[in-house]
Write a protein that holds these residues in place. Sequence first.
Motif, PDB file in Angstrom:
ATOM      1  N   PRO A 251       0.820  -1.222   0.000  1.00 21.94           N
ATOM      2  CA  PRO A 251       0.000   0.000   0.000  1.00 21.94           C
ATOM      3  C   PRO A 251       0.855   1.275   0.000  1.00 21.94           C
ATOM      4  O   PRO A 251       0.468   2.283  -0.597  1.00 21.94           O
ATOM      5  CB  PRO A 251      -0.801  -0.107   1.311  1.00 21.94           C
ATOM      6  CG  PRO A 251      -0.804  -1.565   1.638  1.00 21.94           C
ATOM      7  CD  PRO A 251       0.451  -2.153   1.066  1.00 21.94           C
ATOM      8  N   SER A 252       2.020   1.216   0.644  1.00 20.65           N
ATOM      9  CA  SER A 252       2.858   2.430   0.694  1.00 20.65           C
ATOM     10  C   SER A 252       3.321   2.812  -0.708  1.00 20.65           C
ATOM     11  O   SER A 252       3.332   3.993  -1.064  1.00 20.65           O
ATOM     12  CB  SER A 252       4.072   2.209   1.600  1.00 20.65           C
ATOM     13  OG  SER A 252       4.784   1.049   1.187  1.00 20.65           O
ATOM     14  N   LEU A 253       3.703   1.818  -1.510  1.00 24.32           N
ATOM     15  CA  LEU A 253       4.157   2.133  -2.866  1.00 24.32           C
ATOM     16  C   LEU A 253       2.985   2.594  -3.741  1.00 24.32           C
ATOM     17  O   LEU A 253       3.154   3.446  -4.606  1.00 24.32           O
ATOM     18  CB  LEU A 253       4.863   0.927  -3.492  1.00 24.32           C
ATOM     19  CG  LEU A 253       6.275   0.656  -2.943  1.00 24.32           C
ATOM     20  CD1 LEU A 253       6.880  -0.602  -3.567  1.00 24.32           C
ATOM     21  CD2 LEU A 253       7.212   1.853  -3.178  1.00 24.32           C
ATOM     22  N   ILE A 254       1.808   2.044  -3.488  1.00 25.85           N
ATOM     23  CA  ILE A 254       0.639   2.503  -4.258  1.00 25.85           C
ATOM     24  C   ILE A 254       0.388   3.989  -3.968  1.00 25.85           C
ATOM     25  O   ILE A 254       0.159   4.780  -4.879  1.00 25.85           O
ATOM     26  CB  ILE A 254      -0.609   1.639  -3.932  1.00 25.85           C
ATOM     27  CG1 ILE A 254      -0.365   0.212  -4.428  1.00 25.85           C
ATOM     28  CG2 ILE A 254      -1.876   2.229  -4.568  1.00 25.85           C
ATOM     29  CD1 ILE A 254      -1.435  -0.788  -4.050  1.00 25.85           C
ATOM     30  N   VAL A 255       0.489   4.369  -2.683  1.00 23.41           N
ATOM     31  CA  VAL A 255       0.302   5.783  -2.327  1.00 23.41           C
ATOM     32  C   VAL A 255       1.325   6.646  -3.055  1.00 23.41           C
ATOM     33  O   VAL A 255       0.988   7.656  -3.676  1.00 23.41           O
ATOM     34  CB  VAL A 255       0.414   5.991  -0.791  1.00 23.41           C
ATOM     35  CG1 VAL A 255       0.517   7.471  -0.454  1.00 23.41           C
ATOM     36  CG2 VAL A 255      -0.784   5.388  -0.086  1.00 23.41           C
TER      37      VAL A 255
ATOM     38  N   PHE B  68       9.063  -1.879   4.753  1.00 25.30           N
ATOM     39  CA  PHE B  68       7.716  -2.057   4.200  1.00 25.30           C
ATOM     40  C   PHE B  68       6.628  -2.331   5.245  1.00 25.30           C
ATOM     41  O   PHE B  68       5.547  -1.748   5.145  1.00 25.30           O
ATOM     42  CB  PHE B  68       7.703  -3.147   3.123  1.00 25.30           C
ATOM     43  CG  PHE B  68       8.133  -2.607   1.777  1.00 25.30           C
ATOM     44  CD1 PHE B  68       7.431  -1.574   1.171  1.00 25.30           C
ATOM     45  CD2 PHE B  68       9.242  -3.120   1.124  1.00 25.30           C
ATOM     46  CE1 PHE B  68       7.823  -1.051  -0.050  1.00 25.30           C
ATOM     47  CE2 PHE B  68       9.646  -2.613  -0.099  1.00 25.30           C
ATOM     48  CZ  PHE B  68       8.934  -1.577  -0.689  1.00 25.30           C
ATOM     49  N   PRO B  69       6.865  -3.218   6.246  1.00 23.54           N
ATOM     50  CA  PRO B  69       5.759  -3.466   7.190  1.00 23.54           C
ATOM     51  C   PRO B  69       5.268  -2.166   7.842  1.00 23.54           C
ATOM     52  O   PRO B  69       4.063  -1.894   7.857  1.00 23.54           O
ATOM     53  CB  PRO B  69       6.387  -4.425   8.221  1.00 23.54           C
ATOM     54  CG  PRO B  69       7.500  -5.104   7.466  1.00 23.54           C
ATOM     55  CD  PRO B  69       8.034  -4.082   6.489  1.00 23.54           C
ATOM     56  N   ALA B  70       6.202  -1.333   8.331  1.00 25.24           N
ATOM     57  CA  ALA B  70       5.787  -0.076   8.989  1.00 25.24           C
ATOM     58  C   ALA B  70       5.157   0.876   7.973  1.00 25.24           C
ATOM     59  O   ALA B  70       4.145   1.532   8.250  1.00 25.24           O
ATOM     60  CB  ALA B  70       6.990   0.590   9.641  1.00 25.24           C
ATOM     61  N   ALA B  71       5.730   0.933   6.761  1.00 22.51           N
ATOM     62  CA  ALA B  71       5.233   1.859   5.748  1.00 22.51           C
ATOM     63  C   ALA B  71       3.823   1.459   5.293  1.00 22.51           C
ATOM     64  O   ALA B  71       2.949   2.306   5.119  1.00 22.51           O
ATOM     65  CB  ALA B  71       6.177   1.876   4.555  1.00 22.51           C
ATOM     66  N   ASP B  72       3.609   0.162   5.113  1.00 29.34           N
ATOM     67  CA  ASP B  72       2.304  -0.303   4.638  1.00 29.34           C
ATOM     68  C   ASP B  72       1.219  -0.075   5.696  1.00 29.34           C
ATOM     69  O   ASP B  72       0.089   0.298   5.382  1.00 29.34           O
ATOM     70  CB  ASP B  72       2.388  -1.780   4.223  1.00 29.34           C
ATOM     71  CG  ASP B  72       3.250  -1.957   2.960  1.00 29.34           C
ATOM     72  OD1 ASP B  72       3.446  -0.951   2.243  1.00 29.34           O
ATOM     73  OD2 ASP B  72       3.728  -3.074   2.710  1.00 29.34           O
ATOM     74  N   LYS B  73       1.596  -0.280   6.954  1.00 31.12           N
ATOM     75  CA  LYS B  73       0.645  -0.036   8.053  1.00 31.12           C
ATOM     76  C   LYS B  73       0.312   1.468   8.088  1.00 31.12           C
ATOM     77  O   LYS B  73      -0.853   1.860   8.208  1.00 31.12           O
ATOM     78  CB  LYS B  73       1.295  -0.493   9.367  1.00 31.12           C
ATOM     79  CG  LYS B  73       0.434  -0.347  10.586  1.00 31.12           C
ATOM     80  CD  LYS B  73       1.040  -1.149  11.749  1.00 31.12           C
ATOM     81  CE  LYS B  73       0.304  -0.899  13.053  1.00 31.12           C
ATOM     82  NZ  LYS B  73       0.589   0.394  13.666  1.00 31.12           N
ATOM     83  N   ALA B  74       1.350   2.297   7.947  1.00 32.32           N
ATOM     84  CA  ALA B  74       1.145   3.749   7.974  1.00 32.32           C
ATOM     85  C   ALA B  74       0.244   4.183   6.818  1.00 32.32           C
ATOM     86  O   ALA B  74      -0.639   5.034   6.987  1.00 32.32           O
ATOM     87  CB  ALA B  74       2.485   4.480   7.891  1.00 32.32           C
ATOM     88  N   ALA B  75       0.447   3.584   5.630  1.00 30.80           N
ATOM     89  CA  ALA B  75      -0.365   3.962   4.459  1.00 30.80           C
ATOM     90  C   ALA B  75      -1.842   3.640   4.720  1.00 30.80           C
ATOM     91  O   ALA B  75      -2.727   4.449   4.408  1.00 30.80           O
ATOM     92  CB  ALA B  75       0.134   3.232   3.218  1.00 30.80           C
ATOM     93  N   ALA B  76      -2.106   2.478   5.313  1.00 28.14           N
ATOM     94  CA  ALA B  76      -3.500   2.088   5.582  1.00 28.14           C
ATOM     95  C   ALA B  76      -4.120   3.043   6.612  1.00 28.14           C
ATOM     96  O   ALA B  76      -5.260   3.507   6.455  1.00 28.14           O
ATOM     97  CB  ALA B  76      -3.549   0.643   6.078  1.00 28.14           C
ATOM     98  N   GLU B  77      -3.358   3.379   7.652  1.00 33.52           N
ATOM     99  CA  GLU B  77      -3.907   4.249   8.707  1.00 33.52           C
ATOM    100  C   GLU B  77      -4.122   5.681   8.208  1.00 33.52           C
ATOM    101  O   GLU B  77      -5.129   6.318   8.530  1.00 33.52           O
ATOM    102  CB  GLU B  77      -2.976   4.239   9.933  1.00 33.52           C
ATOM    103  CG  GLU B  77      -3.032   2.894  10.648  1.00 33.52           C
ATOM    104  CD  GLU B  77      -2.051   2.775  11.816  1.00 33.52           C
ATOM    105  OE1 GLU B  77      -1.970   1.676  12.380  1.00 33.52           O
ATOM    106  OE2 GLU B  77      -1.379   3.769  12.158  1.00 33.52           O
ATOM    107  N   LEU B  78      -3.180   6.159   7.390  1.00 34.45           N
ATOM    108  CA  LEU B  78      -3.331   7.520   6.850  1.00 34.45           C
ATOM    109  C   LEU B  78      -4.507   7.608   5.898  1.00 34.45           C
ATOM    110  O   LEU B  78      -5.217   8.605   5.843  1.00 34.45           O
ATOM    111  CB  LEU B  78      -2.076   7.923   6.094  1.00 34.45           C
ATOM    112  CG  LEU B  78      -0.998   8.631   6.898  1.00 34.45           C
ATOM    113  CD1 LEU B  78       0.223   8.855   6.026  1.00 34.45           C
ATOM    114  CD2 LEU B  78      -1.499   9.976   7.429  1.00 34.45           C
ATOM    115  N   SER B  79      -4.677   6.539   5.138  1.00 32.90           N
ATOM    116  CA  SER B  79      -5.785   6.476   4.196  1.00 32.90           C
ATOM    117  C   SER B  79      -7.104   6.640   4.944  1.00 32.90           C
ATOM    118  O   SER B  79      -7.961   7.438   4.552  1.00 32.90           O
ATOM    119  CB  SER B  79      -5.710   5.107   3.522  1.00 32.90           C
ATOM    120  OG  SER B  79      -6.399   5.107   2.356  1.00 32.90           O
ATOM    121  N   ALA B  80      -7.222   5.911   6.051  1.00 30.42           N
ATOM    122  CA  ALA B  80      -8.448   5.993   6.852  1.00 30.42           C
ATOM    123  C   ALA B  80      -8.585   7.397   7.464  1.00 30.42           C
ATOM    124  O   ALA B  80      -9.674   7.978   7.489  1.00 30.42           O
ATOM    125  CB  ALA B  80      -8.418   4.932   7.949  1.00 30.42           C
TER     126      ALA B  80
END
Length: 403
Positions: free
Chosen positions: A77-81, A186-198
């Motif tokens: 998700p982080s790279l998609i953002v 990536f694990p931290a970045a992907d989690k951050a992307a999901a939380e920021l999205s919300a």
Amino acid sequence: MSAAATLQALRTEEGRRNPYPHYAALHAEGPVIPLTGSYAAVVHGYDAASRVLRDPDFRVLDAEKLSRAMPAWHEHPSLIVLMNSMMFINGEQHTRLRRLITREFTARRVTSLADTVVRQVDHLLDRIAEIGADGAEIDFMREFAYPLPSNVIGELLGVPAEDRPWFQPHVAAIGAVLDAGGEGKFPAADKAAAELSAYFADLVRLRRQDPRDDLVTVLSAAGADDDPLTHEELLSALVLVFNAGFETTTHLLGNGLEVLLRRPEAARRLREQPELAASYVEEFLRLEAPAQLTTRWSAVDTEVDGVPVPAGATVLVLLGAANRDPARFADPDEFRPERPDNAHLTFSAGVHFCPGALLTTAEAEIAFPRLMSRFPGLALAGEPAYRPQLTLRGHTHLPVTVG
Ligand code: HEM
């Protein structure tokens, strides 16, 4: 030393701390040098760098290029953002996104933020005066260079003050996957992307119900025209603006202050003639660029200054070296705010030229004179500590006393 060995030296801690002798060694070899390995060439001459940045055949890293190196990037998700943002898009799609976003990024909006910047600067200076009153050492990065841009960008976007301490590390976690050795992030970045999205989905909903004069409001209203930003594009734009505008400005403030603290005469002149602030800030930007490099990949077989670049190959563009090209700037290692035609490449050039340049320079032009006049005895209190990177070059710690 060969160009490859010079580049190797630039990757060492010493090279990142002081890249300038290595840049001078590259300039002595010509404006562009062919390489083998990840890059087809290093482009460090001013004219050559300017040409590559303006040439539409040379593209920023985008989904097409990333797919070749990392076919499964969509799983992150982080790279998609990141890849949905204008910084990683070329051609017509870039023009469209950039137009939708930067038309809201006007001089009027920057001017209207000036009062906020003055207020924030004075508030931070009050606090520094308080904690440094008895000669105590202060970390300028922690007390000023980080909080000022975070609050200004927060204000511009419309992220409430109480959310900024949460918001800022989340955005940074996403950007960290682009650093050298970023795979483990990536694990931290992907989690951050999901939380920021919300988070942004909620903020956008709130602003649609109760509009304000901020970027979240105007960009979410971009849904009202016939060429709307998608939800993903909106989220990516908001993350990009925070990521691109925050720490870069932090390091402009830290790097500029170190230039002044090591040149008391120049500091005195600025204190006496605050109207010099604009030319000082341009010269800080040229001499100590917060972002020292970028890359471009070529869509076609081409060349730069006679050096062949095959289709699909990437070139390293050393913005910080181009700014010190002796063929373009006389005595390039000297701090000379009075230089004529100081058109440095710190904000890049061409279609990706930094749209935040006006805001960041306005911020620094307000901050430096107020800082210098408030604390005439401002001095270094010890050796600064530096970030171990050239992509974003600045301090982790800049100890000062306020006299
Ligand atoms: C000293 C501060 C800053 C520096 C040194 C800086 C540097 C840059 C550079 C070098 C690029 C282009 C990269 C390339 O061509 O590969 C860029 C693009 C960008 N910057 Fe800045 N920037 C700064 C401040 C800001 C601020 C304050 C904002 C927003 C408020 C911002 C938003 C952006 C955006 C959105 C892009 C992407 C533009 C595009 O791809 O079309 N920057 N910046």
